[in-house]
Design an enzyme around this catalytic site. Structure first.
Site, PDB file in Angstrom:
ATOM      1  N   CYS A   2       0.937  -1.173  -0.064  1.00 43.56           N
ATOM      2  CA  CYS A   2       0.029   0.009  -0.132  1.00 43.56           C
ATOM      3  C   CYS A   2       0.855   1.176  -0.034  1.00 43.56           C
ATOM      4  CB  CYS A   2      -1.026   0.084   1.268  1.00 43.56           C
ATOM      5  SG  CYS A   2      -1.915  -1.432   1.435  1.00 43.56           S
ATOM      6  N   ARG A  27       4.649   0.043  -6.740  1.00 43.78           N
ATOM      7  CA  ARG A  27       4.803  -0.998  -5.627  1.00 43.78           C
ATOM      8  C   ARG A  27       3.598  -1.991  -5.727  1.00 43.78           C
ATOM      9  NH1 ARG A  27       6.695   2.174  -0.890  1.00 43.78           N
ATOM     10  NH2 ARG A  27       5.104   1.013   0.437  1.00 43.78           N
ATOM     11  N   TRP A  74      -3.140  -2.329  -1.430  1.00 49.80           N
ATOM     12  CA  TRP A  74      -2.754  -3.857  -1.762  1.00 49.80           C
ATOM     13  C   TRP A  74      -3.506  -4.739  -0.779  1.00 49.80           C
ATOM     14  CZ3 TRP A  74       0.097  -8.695  -1.086  1.00 49.80           C
ATOM     15  CH2 TRP A  74       0.161  -9.088  -2.060  1.00 49.80           C
ATOM     16  N   ASN A 100      -1.369   1.856   6.002  1.00 45.57           N
ATOM     17  CA  ASN A 100      -0.572   0.804   5.473  1.00 45.57           C
ATOM     18  C   ASN A 100      -0.385  -0.068   6.695  1.00 45.57           C
ATOM     19  OD1 ASN A 100      -0.589   2.133   3.131  1.00 45.57           O
ATOM     20  ND2 ASN A 100       1.545   2.543   3.146  1.00 45.57           N
ATOM     21  N   GLY A 101      -0.344  -1.279   6.695  1.00 44.17           N
ATOM     22  CA  GLY A 101       0.060  -2.225   7.542  1.00 44.17           C
ATOM     23  C   GLY A 101      -1.061  -3.188   8.017  1.00 44.17           C
ATOM     24  N   GLU A 484      15.183 -25.486  -4.612  1.00 39.29           N
ATOM     25  CA  GLU A 484      15.053 -24.034  -4.743  1.00 39.29           C
ATOM     26  C   GLU A 484      16.170 -23.358  -4.953  1.00 39.29           C
ATOM     27  OE1 GLU A 484      12.409 -22.298  -5.374  1.00 39.29           O
ATOM     28  OE2 GLU A 484      12.926 -20.431  -4.790  1.00 39.29           O
ATOM     29  N   LYS A 488      16.707 -21.042  -8.347  1.00 38.85           N
ATOM     30  CA  LYS A 488      17.079 -19.474  -8.293  1.00 38.85           C
ATOM     31  C   LYS A 488      18.408 -19.287  -9.370  1.00 38.85           C
ATOM     32  CE  LYS A 488      14.353 -18.511  -7.057  1.00 38.85           C
ATOM     33  NZ  LYS A 488      13.103 -18.459  -6.874  1.00 38.85           N
ATOM     34  N   GLU A 491      17.225 -19.816 -12.951  1.00 41.82           N
ATOM     35  CA  GLU A 491      16.363 -18.776 -13.237  1.00 41.82           C
ATOM     36  C   GLU A 491      17.054 -17.382 -13.772  1.00 41.82           C
ATOM     37  OE1 GLU A 491      12.049 -18.796 -11.236  1.00 41.82           O
ATOM     38  OE2 GLU A 491      13.661 -18.857  -9.912  1.00 41.82           O
ATOM     39  N   HIS A 507      24.053 -42.334  -6.315  1.00 39.80           N
ATOM     40  CA  HIS A 507      23.565 -42.987  -7.405  1.00 39.80           C
ATOM     41  C   HIS A 507      23.443 -42.614  -8.779  1.00 39.80           C
ATOM     42  CE1 HIS A 507      21.972 -45.855  -4.181  1.00 39.80           C
ATOM     43  NE2 HIS A 507      21.583 -44.798  -3.724  1.00 39.80           N
ATOM     44  N   LYS A 606       6.542 -13.621 -14.250  1.00 40.67           N
ATOM     45  CA  LYS A 606       6.173 -13.651 -13.081  1.00 40.67           C
ATOM     46  C   LYS A 606       4.802 -14.592 -12.628  1.00 40.67           C
ATOM     47  CE  LYS A 606       6.566 -12.522  -8.944  1.00 40.67           C
ATOM     48  NZ  LYS A 606       7.443 -13.263  -8.172  1.00 40.67           N
TER      49      LYS A 606
END
Ligand code: G6P
Length: 611
Positions: A2, A27, A74, A100-101, A484, A488, A491, A507, A606
């Site tokens: 926000c 944002r 948001w 905000n928050g 992961e 990263k 990507e 193995h 995205k």
């Protein structure tokens, strides 16, 4: 996340507010709105959609106002809609507030105020605060005091700006845990959640600290603490350019998002831990709890990074809640005639809430009668809407294509779900529950400590930037972290990397090991530590170069590994939340050294909304 902008001075407020809101668009947001005071009246205009849509519909009578507040929202509580958009206002339509928050105790405040006759119109947490200010205004007849006293009752995080038709040239603003900056002009003042919104008007700023509140009118401003002590503030000059500010002073959104993790992990936890009972409260799952407890097994389905989070979730849930869990790629689940029925719970994990395969898997599960629950970041997204219930991440918008902060928030949400179900099923006792709560509470600080090693990561990255293949190995909870970490690197640096369970190395992948195939071992001091040490010896024996992500107290590893990145000690099942962070940084710096576009890597999107 926000955005807030506010103005009080001699000029028309509206163009300044709208310009500020447009500068906050980067944002990410889903709705926007403005409130002004003119001719003794409070006028509010707000809408789901873009700032330009809001601007297009603003009536003429807003134009004369020289004071106002604006917001881009948001969503966190309540879907994105015209009603849930900010500013929010009191019963009398005299006080407007942007926030905000997250107000953690909004439900309790709301019930108390409703009992006192206040009428609520939205599903937001914020609305509780504006009604609370209204309540205090009736007693104090002073906006600054009313806001201050209201904030003393609030738990959670906030950056706020408030105006009232009763005090037509005053803006009151305050912060705790959500940034706020004042812009100092000549007979005019600005408030913003981010300097980007105001630097076209002034570069002289005052940063509010947590627990501070300010009253601004065209003749000056006064800052105090919420407890009413005076505070003197220093005026500073903003030297950053707009683009730098948008990225929080970082070179890329990905780096900014990596650094946000202590805060985003805290946001996922906020208001959800119950220290006394040693458990977690997850409001979005309340209505499903009986069905979840009655389920024979869980299926977790997702794509990409979210699928890796699901793998960690499987280990957590099976160990602590003792429920059988299978994890599937959403794209496979939807096409293989899965055995799923009314006694199943299917969990969908998605940052965007819009991934086509995950959405299709959700519809497949629903069609077969399963209970569905989402673990989603974007509030009001398709997956959030179509599931029977779920848990939001509250990690804020993720802009870098490679997911970072959403991953650690997904793991945090899964640990909360595990804790709650373990307590309900009796597989976690009260003392163990309290120990987990304690450890979760200090996790953000530990994440902060991991980030302090950025310089070491840079050095390692420089050493390995021209390597063409990497192997990532981990065991137990850190096997998915190996996947992961490798993802990263693939990507954003386009280096081939594979993640493997450490013991599987013998193995097959062991055949690849030589000086040109560095191996990243993720080996905190957990239940599998000793076993992984043997795997490390196997790599050493073949002259492989080794990077280890290890416990901060592990001396043994220093002898074995060429490079060591440290993570503070935590409970086994929480280690992935920390061990992934150095690997995100490693991928980032290798990609930078190779000159890659980390925020928009080639061929990736995205949010993949096609099959
Ligand atoms: C894309 C993104 C990944 C993400 C995956 C799943 O491939 O590039 O970063 O992990 O989609 O996205 P979701 O929004 O469902 O988590």
């Amino acid at each position: 996340m926000c955005g807030i902008v506010a103005y009080v001075g001699q000029k028309p407020a509206l163009p300044i507010l709208l310009d500020g809101l447009k500068r906050l668009e980067y944002r990410g947001y889903d709705s926007a709105g403005v409130a002004v005071v003119t001719d003794g009246h409070l006028l509010i205009h707000k809408k789901a959609g873009k700032v330009r849509d809001v601007a297009a519909g603003i009536p003429m009578d807003f134009e004369a106002a020289t004071i106002g507040i604006g917001h881009t929202r948001w969503a966190t509580h309540g879907e994105p809609s015209d009603t849930n958009a900010h500013p929010h206002f009191d019963c009398a339509g005299e006080i407007a507030l942007v926030h905000n928050g997250i107000i953690e105790n909004y439900a309790a405040i709301k019930s108390k105020l409703e009992a006192g006759g206040h009428v609520f119109k939205t599903q937001t947490d914020t609305e509780a605060l504006v009604h609370l200010v209204e309540d205090w205004y009736r007693v104090s007849h002073d906006l600054f005091t009313a806001v201050r006293l209201a904030l003393l009752e609030v738990h959670g995080a906030y950056g706020i700006a408030v105006v009232s038709s009763r005090e037509p040239s005053r803006v009151v603003a305050a912060r705790k845990g959500s940034p706020l900056v004042l812009g100092i002009g000549n007979g005019e003042y600005f408030v913003a959640s981010d300097p980007a919104a105001i630097i076209s008007n002034t570069r002289q700023v005052v940063y509010l600290e947590d627990g501070e509140i300010v009253s601004l009118d065209p003749s000056g401003y006064v800052t105090k603490t919420i407890q009413n002590a005076d505070v003197m503030k220093k005026v500073m000059e903003v030297t950053l350019e707009l683009e730098q500010i948008e990225k929080g002073g970082y070179d890329h959104f990905m780096l900014k998002e990596i650094h946000e993790q202590p805060e985003t992990i805290m946001n996922t936890l906020r208001g959800r831990l119950n220290e006394k009972e040693g458990t977690a409260r997850l409001g979005g799952l309340r209505e499903l709890t009986d069905r979840i407890l009655a389920a024979d097994r869980f299926t977790i389905t997702a794509c990409g990074t979210s699928w890796h989070a699901g793998l960690v979730g499987q280990y957590m849930l099976e160990q602590y809640a003792r429920i059988p869990v299978r994890v599937e790629y959403a794209s496979e689940f939807r096409y293989r005639n899965p055995i799923v029925g009314p006694s199943d719970v299917v969990w969908l994990i998605s940052q965007s809430g819009e991934t086509a395969d995950t959405l299709a898997a959700l519809r497949e599960a629903r069609a077969r009668g399963a209970t569905t629950a989402g673990i989603v970041n974007v509030v009001g997204s398709s997956i959030a809407r179509e599931t029977d219930g779920g848990t939001y991440l509250h990690a804020g918008p993720e802009i870098g294509v490679a997911s970072t902060k959403a991953f650690t928030s997904q793991l945090t949400a899964l640990s909360l779900i595990t804790l709650m179900l373990g307590r309900l099923r009796g597989t976690i006792g009260p003392d163990q529950g309290r120990a987990i709560v304690h450890e979760l509470e200090i996790l953000p600080e530990k994440a902060e400590k991991v980030l302090e090693q950025e310089q070491t990561v840079r050095e390692i990255a420089r050493e390995f930037q021209s390597i063409r293949n990497f192997l990532y190995l981990g065991r137990g909870y850190n096997f998915p972290v190996a996947l992961e970490g490798a993802l990263k690197l693939k990507e954003i640096s386009y280096i081939h990397a594979e993640g493997y369970p450490a013991a599987e190395m013998k193995h097959g992948p062991i055949a690849l090991i030589d000086r040109d195939m560095p191996v990243v071992f993720i080996t905190p001091r957990d239940g599998t530590y000793k076993k992984v040490l043997s795997n490390i010896q196997e790599v050493k024996a073949r002259k492989g170069r080794l990077i280890a992500v290890a416990d901060e107290n592990d001396q043994e590893i220093t002898r074995l590994a060429d490079f060591v990145l440290r993570v503070p000690h935590t409970l086994d099942f929480l280690t992935p939340i920390l061990t992934i962070i150095p690997l995100q940084l490693l991928a980032y710096y290798i990609a930078i050294d190779r000159g890659c576009n980390v925020d928009q890597p080639r061929n990736l999107a995205k949010s993949v909304t096609v099959e």
